[in-house]
Design a protein around this motif. Structure first.
Motif, PDB file in Angstrom:
ATOM      1  N   ILE A 147      -2.845   4.006  -3.358  1.00 51.45           N
ATOM      2  CA  ILE A 147      -1.643   4.206  -2.563  1.00 51.45           C
ATOM      3  C   ILE A 147      -1.407   5.708  -2.421  1.00 51.45           C
ATOM      4  O   ILE A 147      -1.485   6.447  -3.402  1.00 51.45           O
ATOM      5  CB  ILE A 147      -0.408   3.564  -3.241  1.00 51.45           C
ATOM      6  CG1 ILE A 147      -0.699   2.122  -3.669  1.00 51.45           C
ATOM      7  CG2 ILE A 147       0.815   3.661  -2.347  1.00 51.45           C
ATOM      8  CD1 ILE A 147      -1.079   1.185  -2.565  1.00 51.45           C
ATOM      9  N   ALA A 148      -1.135   6.154  -1.197  1.00 48.26           N
ATOM     10  CA  ALA A 148      -0.819   7.564  -0.937  1.00 48.26           C
ATOM     11  C   ALA A 148       0.323   7.620   0.071  1.00 48.26           C
ATOM     12  O   ALA A 148       0.265   6.947   1.112  1.00 48.26           O
ATOM     13  CB  ALA A 148      -2.037   8.304  -0.396  1.00 48.26           C
ATOM     14  N   ASP A 149       1.341   8.370  -0.250  1.00 49.30           N
ATOM     15  CA  ASP A 149       2.490   8.552   0.651  1.00 49.30           C
ATOM     16  C   ASP A 149       3.099   7.222   1.092  1.00 49.30           C
ATOM     17  O   ASP A 149       3.455   7.037   2.252  1.00 49.30           O
ATOM     18  CB  ASP A 149       2.094   9.386   1.868  1.00 49.30           C
ATOM     19  CG  ASP A 149       1.604  10.769   1.480  1.00 49.30           C
ATOM     20  OD1 ASP A 149       2.186  11.361   0.543  1.00 49.30           O
ATOM     21  OD2 ASP A 149       0.631  11.253   2.097  1.00 49.30           O
ATOM     22  N   GLY A 150       3.175   6.261   0.161  1.00 51.85           N
ATOM     23  CA  GLY A 150       3.819   4.983   0.446  1.00 51.85           C
ATOM     24  C   GLY A 150       2.997   3.999   1.261  1.00 51.85           C
ATOM     25  O   GLY A 150       3.520   2.993   1.734  1.00 51.85           O
ATOM     26  N   ALA A 151       1.700   4.277   1.442  1.00 55.11           N
ATOM     27  CA  ALA A 151       0.840   3.386   2.226  1.00 55.11           C
ATOM     28  C   ALA A 151      -0.473   3.148   1.480  1.00 55.11           C
ATOM     29  O   ALA A 151      -0.897   3.963   0.654  1.00 55.11           O
ATOM     30  CB  ALA A 151       0.558   3.995   3.597  1.00 55.11           C
ATOM     31  N   ILE A 152      -1.116   2.045   1.797  1.00 60.77           N
ATOM     32  CA  ILE A 152      -2.422   1.740   1.219  1.00 60.77           C
ATOM     33  C   ILE A 152      -3.448   2.603   1.950  1.00 60.77           C
ATOM     34  O   ILE A 152      -3.647   2.458   3.159  1.00 60.77           O
ATOM     35  CB  ILE A 152      -2.757   0.246   1.350  1.00 60.77           C
ATOM     36  CG1 ILE A 152      -1.691  -0.603   0.638  1.00 60.77           C
ATOM     37  CG2 ILE A 152      -4.153  -0.047   0.806  1.00 60.77           C
ATOM     38  CD1 ILE A 152      -1.759  -2.094   0.940  1.00 60.77           C
TER      39      ILE A 152
ATOM     40  N   THR B  71      -1.415 -10.770   9.501  1.00 57.11           N
ATOM     41  CA  THR B  71      -2.105  -9.490   9.368  1.00 57.11           C
ATOM     42  C   THR B  71      -1.280  -8.333   9.923  1.00 57.11           C
ATOM     43  O   THR B  71      -1.535  -7.179   9.573  1.00 57.11           O
ATOM     44  CB  THR B  71      -3.479  -9.522  10.059  1.00 57.11           C
ATOM     45  OG1 THR B  71      -3.314  -9.915  11.415  1.00 57.11           O
ATOM     46  CG2 THR B  71      -4.422 -10.475   9.338  1.00 57.11           C
ATOM     47  N   ASP B  72      -0.296  -8.606  10.768  1.00 53.57           N
ATOM     48  CA  ASP B  72       0.538  -7.523  11.304  1.00 53.57           C
ATOM     49  C   ASP B  72       1.349  -6.852  10.198  1.00 53.57           C
ATOM     50  O   ASP B  72       1.470  -5.625  10.174  1.00 53.57           O
ATOM     51  CB  ASP B  72       1.465  -8.037  12.403  1.00 53.57           C
ATOM     52  CG  ASP B  72       0.697  -8.447  13.647  1.00 53.57           C
ATOM     53  OD1 ASP B  72      -0.433  -7.936  13.846  1.00 53.57           O
ATOM     54  OD2 ASP B  72       1.204  -9.287  14.409  1.00 53.57           O
ATOM     55  N   THR B  73       1.896  -7.642   9.284  1.00 53.50           N
ATOM     56  CA  THR B  73       2.638  -7.055   8.164  1.00 53.50           C
ATOM     57  C   THR B  73       1.694  -6.249   7.290  1.00 53.50           C
ATOM     58  O   THR B  73       2.008  -5.119   6.896  1.00 53.50           O
ATOM     59  CB  THR B  73       3.348  -8.142   7.345  1.00 53.50           C
ATOM     60  OG1 THR B  73       4.285  -8.804   8.191  1.00 53.50           O
ATOM     61  CG2 THR B  73       4.072  -7.549   6.149  1.00 53.50           C
ATOM     62  N   LEU B  74       0.518  -6.792   6.999  1.00 47.87           N
ATOM     63  CA  LEU B  74      -0.475  -6.050   6.225  1.00 47.87           C
ATOM     64  C   LEU B  74      -0.780  -4.721   6.906  1.00 47.87           C
ATOM     65  O   LEU B  74      -0.785  -3.668   6.258  1.00 47.87           O
ATOM     66  CB  LEU B  74      -1.756  -6.876   6.073  1.00 47.87           C
ATOM     67  CG  LEU B  74      -2.947  -6.155   5.443  1.00 47.87           C
ATOM     68  CD1 LEU B  74      -2.646  -5.759   4.004  1.00 47.87           C
ATOM     69  CD2 LEU B  74      -4.186  -7.020   5.530  1.00 47.87           C
ATOM     70  N   ALA B  75      -1.017  -4.745   8.208  1.00 46.64           N
ATOM     71  CA  ALA B  75      -1.358  -3.533   8.959  1.00 46.64           C
ATOM     72  C   ALA B  75      -0.278  -2.467   8.829  1.00 46.64           C
ATOM     73  O   ALA B  75      -0.583  -1.274   8.751  1.00 46.64           O
ATOM     74  CB  ALA B  75      -1.591  -3.872  10.423  1.00 46.64           C
ATOM     75  N   SER B  76       0.978  -2.888   8.759  1.00 40.44           N
ATOM     76  CA  SER B  76       2.074  -1.918   8.674  1.00 40.44           C
ATOM     77  C   SER B  76       2.091  -1.171   7.344  1.00 40.44           C
ATOM     78  O   SER B  76       2.718  -0.120   7.237  1.00 40.44           O
ATOM     79  CB  SER B  76       3.417  -2.613   8.916  1.00 40.44           C
ATOM     80  OG  SER B  76       3.777  -3.414   7.807  1.00 40.44           O
ATOM     81  N   PHE B  77       1.397  -1.679   6.336  1.00 40.58           N
ATOM     82  CA  PHE B  77       1.336  -1.031   5.024  1.00 40.58           C
ATOM     83  C   PHE B  77       0.081  -0.163   4.846  1.00 40.58           C
ATOM     84  O   PHE B  77      -0.099   0.453   3.807  1.00 40.58           O
ATOM     85  CB  PHE B  77       1.386  -2.075   3.903  1.00 40.58           C
ATOM     86  CG  PHE B  77       2.751  -2.650   3.683  1.00 40.58           C
ATOM     87  CD1 PHE B  77       3.675  -1.995   2.888  1.00 40.58           C
ATOM     88  CD2 PHE B  77       3.119  -3.844   4.282  1.00 40.58           C
ATOM     89  CE1 PHE B  77       4.940  -2.525   2.678  1.00 40.58           C
ATOM     90  CE2 PHE B  77       4.385  -4.387   4.082  1.00 40.58           C
ATOM     91  CZ  PHE B  77       5.296  -3.720   3.281  1.00 40.58           C
TER      92      PHE B  77
END
Length: 129
Positions: free
Chosen positions: A99-104, A22-28
């Motif tokens: 997606i906005a500004d490269g993030a979910i 979930t840490d990788t998910l959180a970074s997106f």
């Protein structure tokens, strides 16, 4: 943009599905991320990540199979089949991610238990007759 947005979602989900990461998910996820449920409730980034950790963490036991990932402009749609742990029902889920500004930035989630599919289509059959 469509290809980039699809890639963002695929990278965010890769570790989550394979390892419960979930840490990788959180970074997106954007800082003001919002998750929308079918019952019109919403959750914040922290609330949603806690729920995801509980369901998909390394010891949680939910199995997820991604069936389709489709993208159009700033939206990405993920169609998956999930087996809930401990003999729980099999469900089909459609997530629509913005997606906005490269993030979910937002996710809308639609869930249907596979066992209810025939009943939920009864209105369709009646309309066709």
């Amino acid at each position: 943009m469509t290809t980039q947005n699809k890639s963002i979602v695929q990278r965010a989900l890769a570790g989550l599905i394979d390892r419960g990461d979930t840490d990788t998910l959180a970074s997106f996820l954007s800082e003001d991320f919002i998750h929308h449920r079918p019952d019109s409730t919403t959750s914040t980034k922290a609330e949603w990540l806690a729920a995801v950790r509980a369901a998909l963490g390394p010891t949680a036991g939910m199995q997820v199979e991604i069936l389709h990932v489709l993208a159009d402009s700033d939206h990405v749609v993920v169609h998956s089949r999930r087996q809930l742990p401990d003999g729980g029902p099999e469900i089909v889920v459609v997530d629509v991610l913005r997606i906005a500004d490269g993030a979910i930035a937002e996710v809308w989630e639609i869930i249907e238990p596979v066992a209810h599919a025939a009943t939920n289509l009864a209105w369709w059959e009646a309309a066709r007759q």
